[in-house]
Design a protein around this motif. Sequence first.
Motif, PDB file in Angstrom:
ATOM      1  N   UNK A  23       0.874  -1.168   0.000  1.00 33.66           N
ATOM      2  CA  UNK A  23       0.000   0.000   0.000  1.00 33.66           C
ATOM      3  C   UNK A  23       0.915   1.223   0.000  1.00 33.66           C
ATOM      4  N   UNK A  24       0.688   2.130  -0.933  1.00 37.33           N
ATOM      5  CA  UNK A  24       1.442   3.383  -0.983  1.00 37.33           C
ATOM      6  C   UNK A  24       0.502   4.498  -0.552  1.00 37.33           C
ATOM      7  N   UNK A  25       0.905   5.251   0.458  1.00 42.39           N
ATOM      8  CA  UNK A  25       0.035   6.308   0.980  1.00 42.39           C
ATOM      9  C   UNK A  25       0.863   7.474   1.479  1.00 42.39           C
ATOM     10  N   UNK A  26       0.259   8.640   1.485  1.00 43.13           N
ATOM     11  CA  UNK A  26       0.888   9.793   2.102  1.00 43.13           C
ATOM     12  C   UNK A  26       0.915   9.582   3.605  1.00 43.13           C
ATOM     13  N   UNK A  27       1.915  10.158   4.248  1.00 48.67           N
ATOM     14  CA  UNK A  27       2.013  10.038   5.702  1.00 48.67           C
ATOM     15  C   UNK A  27       0.748  10.603   6.344  1.00 48.67           C
ATOM     16  N   UNK A  28       0.206   9.922   7.295  1.00 50.12           N
ATOM     17  CA  UNK A  28      -0.987  10.300   8.058  1.00 50.12           C
ATOM     18  C   UNK A  28      -2.288  10.235   7.263  1.00 50.12           C
ATOM     19  N   UNK A  29      -2.276   9.768   6.042  1.00 47.78           N
ATOM     20  CA  UNK A  29      -3.528   9.603   5.304  1.00 47.78           C
ATOM     21  C   UNK A  29      -4.108   8.213   5.545  1.00 47.78           C
ATOM     22  N   UNK A  30      -3.245   7.235   5.665  1.00 45.81           N
ATOM     23  CA  UNK A  30      -3.717   5.878   5.899  1.00 45.81           C
ATOM     24  C   UNK A  30      -4.246   5.747   7.320  1.00 45.81           C
ATOM     25  N   UNK A  31      -3.514   6.269   8.256  1.00 45.95           N
ATOM     26  CA  UNK A  31      -3.906   6.186   9.653  1.00 45.95           C
ATOM     27  C   UNK A  31      -3.249   7.306  10.442  1.00 45.95           C
ATOM     28  N   UNK A  32      -3.813   7.647  11.557  1.00 45.36           N
ATOM     29  CA  UNK A  32      -3.236   8.702  12.379  1.00 45.36           C
ATOM     30  C   UNK A  32      -2.346   8.125  13.468  1.00 45.36           C
ATOM     31  N   UNK A  33      -2.685   6.974  13.996  1.00 42.53           N
ATOM     32  CA  UNK A  33      -1.960   6.450  15.155  1.00 42.53           C
ATOM     33  C   UNK A  33      -1.230   5.137  14.906  1.00 42.53           C
ATOM     34  N   UNK A  34      -1.270   4.596  13.707  1.00 42.80           N
ATOM     35  CA  UNK A  34      -0.462   3.438  13.375  1.00 42.80           C
ATOM     36  C   UNK A  34      -1.123   2.080  13.445  1.00 42.80           C
ATOM     37  N   UNK A  35      -2.339   1.985  13.943  1.00 48.35           N
ATOM     38  CA  UNK A  35      -2.976   0.674  14.069  1.00 48.35           C
ATOM     39  C   UNK A  35      -3.126  -0.020  12.723  1.00 48.35           C
TER      40      UNK A  35
END
Length: 73
Positions: A23-35
Motif C-alpha cells: 500500500x502506498x500512501x501519504x504520511x498520516x492519510x492511511x492512519x493517524x496512530x499506526x494501528x
Amino acid sequence: MKEDRGGLKKLIELAKRGQIDAVVAYKDRLTRFGFEVKLFKAYGVNVIVAFQDDKDHTQELMEDFVEIVKSFA
C-alpha cells in the motif's frame, strides 16, 4: 480519525484475501496512530510512505494534538 472509511475497509479486505502486496500512501492519510499499518503488516502487506517530510517528533506531536482538539470541537 474516522474508522468507517470505505476505501480503508476495501484495502483491509484486499489485504485479508492476499490480493495486494503493498500500500502506498501519504504520511498520516492511511492512519493517524499506526494501528492500520500494523494490521497491514500482519497480513504481509508492505506500507510505503510517499513524500515523507522532515518534521521532528515534537512538531508531529503538536500537529496530532491540534487535530485531536479540532475533532472534539
